[in-house]
Motif scaffolding. Structure first.
Motif, PDB file in Angstrom:
ATOM      1  N   ILE A 143       0.805  -1.207   0.000  1.00  0.00           N
ATOM      2  CA  ILE A 143       0.000   0.000   0.000  1.00  0.00           C
ATOM      3  C   ILE A 143       0.848   1.270   0.000  1.00  0.00           C
ATOM      4  O   ILE A 143       0.356   2.370  -0.267  1.00  0.00           O
ATOM      5  N   LYS A 144       2.155   1.148   0.266  1.00  0.00           N
ATOM      6  CA  LYS A 144       3.032   2.317   0.196  1.00  0.00           C
ATOM      7  C   LYS A 144       3.417   2.634  -1.245  1.00  0.00           C
ATOM      8  O   LYS A 144       3.418   3.786  -1.660  1.00  0.00           O
ATOM      9  N   SER A 145       3.766   1.597  -2.000  1.00  0.00           N
ATOM     10  CA  SER A 145       4.277   1.808  -3.360  1.00  0.00           C
ATOM     11  C   SER A 145       3.248   1.523  -4.448  1.00  0.00           C
ATOM     12  O   SER A 145       3.416   1.952  -5.586  1.00  0.00           O
ATOM     13  N   GLY A 146       2.199   0.772  -4.108  1.00  0.00           N
ATOM     14  CA  GLY A 146       1.232   0.342  -5.110  1.00  0.00           C
ATOM     15  C   GLY A 146       1.644  -0.914  -5.848  1.00  0.00           C
ATOM     16  O   GLY A 146       0.919  -1.399  -6.718  1.00  0.00           O
ATOM     17  N   ARG A 147       2.766  -1.490  -5.484  1.00  0.00           N
ATOM     18  CA  ARG A 147       3.283  -2.652  -6.203  1.00  0.00           C
ATOM     19  C   ARG A 147       2.456  -3.898  -5.891  1.00  0.00           C
ATOM     20  O   ARG A 147       2.081  -4.156  -4.755  1.00  0.00           O
ATOM     21  N   THR A 161      -0.423   0.236 -13.458  1.00  0.00           N
ATOM     22  CA  THR A 161      -0.684   0.868 -12.170  1.00  0.00           C
ATOM     23  C   THR A 161      -0.578   2.384 -12.281  1.00  0.00           C
ATOM     24  O   THR A 161       0.365   2.913 -12.877  1.00  0.00           O
ATOM     25  N   PHE A 162      -1.561   3.067 -11.684  1.00  0.00           N
ATOM     26  CA  PHE A 162      -1.566   4.524 -11.636  1.00  0.00           C
ATOM     27  C   PHE A 162      -1.664   4.990 -10.183  1.00  0.00           C
ATOM     28  O   PHE A 162      -2.344   4.356  -9.366  1.00  0.00           O
ATOM     29  N   LYS A 163      -1.032   6.089  -9.887  1.00  0.00           N
ATOM     30  CA  LYS A 163      -1.267   6.779  -8.628  1.00  0.00           C
ATOM     31  C   LYS A 163      -2.370   7.799  -8.853  1.00  0.00           C
ATOM     32  O   LYS A 163      -2.380   8.515  -9.857  1.00  0.00           O
ATOM     33  N   ILE A 164      -3.337   7.851  -7.929  1.00  0.00           N
ATOM     34  CA  ILE A 164      -4.429   8.805  -8.035  1.00  0.00           C
ATOM     35  C   ILE A 164      -4.040  10.077  -7.284  1.00  0.00           C
ATOM     36  O   ILE A 164      -3.712  10.039  -6.098  1.00  0.00           O
ATOM     37  N   VAL A 165      -4.080  11.192  -7.977  1.00  0.00           N
ATOM     38  CA  VAL A 165      -3.797  12.483  -7.352  1.00  0.00           C
ATOM     39  C   VAL A 165      -5.067  12.929  -6.630  1.00  0.00           C
ATOM     40  O   VAL A 165      -6.054  13.278  -7.267  1.00  0.00           O
ATOM     41  N   SER A 166      -5.037  12.898  -5.317  1.00  0.00           N
ATOM     42  CA  SER A 166      -6.264  13.103  -4.544  1.00  0.00           C
ATOM     43  C   SER A 166      -6.865  14.494  -4.741  1.00  0.00           C
ATOM     44  O   SER A 166      -8.088  14.661  -4.676  1.00  0.00           O
ATOM     45  N   ASP A 203      -7.770   0.616  -5.247  1.00  0.00           N
ATOM     46  CA  ASP A 203      -7.495  -0.099  -3.997  1.00  0.00           C
ATOM     47  C   ASP A 203      -8.328   0.485  -2.862  1.00  0.00           C
ATOM     48  O   ASP A 203      -8.858   1.600  -2.977  1.00  0.00           O
ATOM     49  N   PRO A 204      -8.509  -0.231  -1.744  1.00  0.00           N
ATOM     50  CA  PRO A 204      -9.418   0.214  -0.681  1.00  0.00           C
ATOM     51  C   PRO A 204      -9.060   1.566  -0.058  1.00  0.00           C
ATOM     52  O   PRO A 204      -9.938   2.228   0.497  1.00  0.00           O
ATOM     53  N   THR A 205      -7.791   1.976  -0.142  1.00  0.00           N
ATOM     54  CA  THR A 205      -7.402   3.264   0.434  1.00  0.00           C
ATOM     55  C   THR A 205      -7.612   4.431  -0.533  1.00  0.00           C
ATOM     56  O   THR A 205      -7.521   5.598  -0.132  1.00  0.00           O
ATOM     57  N   GLY A 206      -7.867   4.121  -1.812  1.00  0.00           N
ATOM     58  CA  GLY A 206      -8.070   5.169  -2.805  1.00  0.00           C
ATOM     59  C   GLY A 206      -6.804   5.787  -3.346  1.00  0.00           C
ATOM     60  O   GLY A 206      -6.845   6.815  -4.032  1.00  0.00           O
ATOM     61  N   LYS A 207      -5.645   5.168  -3.093  1.00  0.00           N
ATOM     62  CA  LYS A 207      -4.370   5.741  -3.535  1.00  0.00           C
ATOM     63  C   LYS A 207      -3.970   5.322  -4.941  1.00  0.00           C
ATOM     64  O   LYS A 207      -3.330   6.090  -5.662  1.00  0.00           O
ATOM     65  N   PHE A 208      -4.347   4.078  -5.335  1.00  0.00           N
ATOM     66  CA  PHE A 208      -3.852   3.524  -6.591  1.00  0.00           C
ATOM     67  C   PHE A 208      -4.994   2.955  -7.433  1.00  0.00           C
ATOM     68  O   PHE A 208      -5.997   2.472  -6.901  1.00  0.00           O
ATOM     69  N   LEU A 229      -4.563  10.949 -12.935  1.00  0.00           N
ATOM     70  CA  LEU A 229      -3.798   9.715 -12.786  1.00  0.00           C
ATOM     71  C   LEU A 229      -2.361   9.902 -13.236  1.00  0.00           C
ATOM     72  O   LEU A 229      -2.101  10.500 -14.285  1.00  0.00           O
ATOM     73  N   GLU A 230      -1.439   9.357 -12.439  1.00  0.00           N
ATOM     74  CA  GLU A 230      -0.016   9.359 -12.801  1.00  0.00           C
ATOM     75  C   GLU A 230       0.431   7.914 -12.957  1.00  0.00           C
ATOM     76  O   GLU A 230       0.374   7.134 -12.009  1.00  0.00           O
ATOM     77  N   VAL A 231       0.870   7.548 -14.167  1.00  0.00           N
ATOM     78  CA  VAL A 231       1.262   6.169 -14.424  1.00  0.00           C
ATOM     79  C   VAL A 231       2.560   5.845 -13.696  1.00  0.00           C
ATOM     80  O   VAL A 231       3.471   6.671 -13.612  1.00  0.00           O
ATOM     81  N   LEU A 232       2.633   4.641 -13.113  1.00  0.00           N
ATOM     82  CA  LEU A 232       3.830   4.182 -12.420  1.00  0.00           C
ATOM     83  C   LEU A 232       4.548   3.145 -13.269  1.00  0.00           C
ATOM     84  O   LEU A 232       3.935   2.449 -14.075  1.00  0.00           O
ATOM     85  N   ALA A 233       5.821   3.015 -13.069  1.00  0.00           N
ATOM     86  CA  ALA A 233       6.628   2.088 -13.866  1.00  0.00           C
ATOM     87  C   ALA A 233       6.333   0.641 -13.465  1.00  0.00           C
ATOM     88  O   ALA A 233       5.917   0.358 -12.337  1.00  0.00           O
TER      89      ALA A 233
END
Length: 362
Positions: free
Chosen positions: A30-34, A332-337, A314-319, A342-346
């Motif tokens: 949940i920290k990295s979204g991996r 995988t994307f990070k959601i900008v709250s 994900d349940p926390t709304g981060k990814f 959306l920011e795409v992750l590698a």
């Protein structure tokens, strides 16, 4: 704020005709979204769409086939979720008596499972045993009619089932006849009783596909596969009303290529709605006005793959995890709250024919 002491698991349903082995499970950091694969289910054929019981103890998957055990129709499988590891163990499989089942939902009390049979235009209702396994079919309802699209709407095609927030009604989304039908659920006998007052007929040829209620339970959002729109609908169980208040396109302005829509999901905080475009291969991002439920387009994000059939937050709304079915990837994307963008992750995840993703926390 996320609970870092919790264990987060993701389950991905797939089509197995291209070599996939079934339902894949992943640990979610949940920290990295991996996502890190930790297992795969016992082999079942085409476990496309999944759903998880409200207590996180059981997973149900439709087996999207035309034949099961030598009889016409697909099936639905029940799995027990290990509460320590997240591993899933097959309990049993039951035929749905309807071809190409494509969606499944579970009552909050775990007493009934509802399955949408696409090719048959029917809904199968299963009783559930105390151990989470599937019992007998208590009822099957069948739709009638057709729509104007001579290729996709020659007959009913039930595409989605979901319970209203208070679970009095089952909403049945039918792409073939441009309707959302409401059925009152008889909790004693497992039968479905049509409610014509709440049931909704939408613009001919729209092809409604999926729907989702916002966290307040007062607004529903319906995505149309064929007309590529989101319908905003106000729901009131006391007044028995289900009224459309907005139509909004999922496509970028000026887009002229072929496209059909896929999935629709709302962020856990209820601030943003996302809808997938298959053809444009994008996600439409909308801001939700909390009081009215009206949508405002924020923009579009590329999915970095072909045919985003579904996606999950994900349940926390981060990814966000986008399942590109035709390019065999999960992106995988990070959601900008602050903006919903959306920011795409590698690091794409390679997986054959991914269809649906669901999450639990243990």
């Amino acid at each position: 704020m996320e609970n870092l002491s919790k264990k987060y698991i993701a389950y991905v349903g797939t089509y197995t005709s291209n070599g996939s082995q079934g339902i894949y499970s992943y640990n979610l950091d949940i920290k990295s979204g991996r996502l890190e694969q930790i297992g795969v289910s016992s082999k079942v054929d085409n476990p496309s769409y999944l759903n998880i019981s409200h207590d996180n103890k059981f997973l149900y998957a439709v087996l999207e086939n035309e034949v099961f055990n030598g009889e016409a129709g697909g099936a639905v499988a029940a799995f027990r979720i290990d509460q320590k590891t997240g591993e899933i163990k097959l309990l049993n499989i039951k035929g749905t008596k309807g071809k190409a089942p494509c969606n499944v939902c579970i009552a909050r009390d775990n007493k009934y499972v509802f399955v949408a049979n696409y090719n048959e235009g029917t809904v199968s209702v299963f009783q559930v045993n105390e151990d989470g396994s599937l019992g007998s079919i208590s009822t099957i309802v069948e739709h009638e009619g057709s729509g104007p699209n001579k290729i996709r709407q020659t007959k009913p095609h039930v595409h989605y089932v979901t319970l209203t927030p208070e679970e009095k009604y089952l909403c049945v989304v039918d792409l073939g006849i441009d309707s959302i039908k409401f059925y009152e659920v008889d909790r004693k006998h497992g039968s479905l009783i049509i409610n014509d007052k709440l049931s909704l007929i939408i613009k001919p040829g729209s092809g409604p596909r999926h729907m989702e209620f916002d966290p307040s339970g007062k607004t529903a959002y319906i995505i149309t596969e064929l007309s590529c729109e989101v319908l905003v609908v106000q729901y009131c169980v006391e007044k028995q009303t289900f009224d459309i208040i907005q139509h909004i396109s999922t496509l970028p302005k000026g887009y002229v290529g072929e496209n059909i829509c896929g999935a629709i999901h709302i962020s856990p905080d209820g601030n943003y709605l996302y809808a997938s475009n298959r053809g444009d291969d994008s996600l439409a991002i909308f801001k939700i006005e909390k009081t009215s439920g009206i949508l405002e387009l924020v923009g579009h994000s590329a999915t970095y793959g072909e045919c985003p059939r579904d996606f999950g937050i994900d349940p926390t709304g981060k990814f966000m995890y986008v399942l590109n079915q035709d390019s065999d990837t999960i992106v995988t994307f990070k959601i900008v709250s602050e903006s919903g963008k959306l920011e795409v992750l590698a690091g794409d995840i390679k997986i054959l024919s991914p269809v649906c993703i669901k999450f639990i926390s243990l």
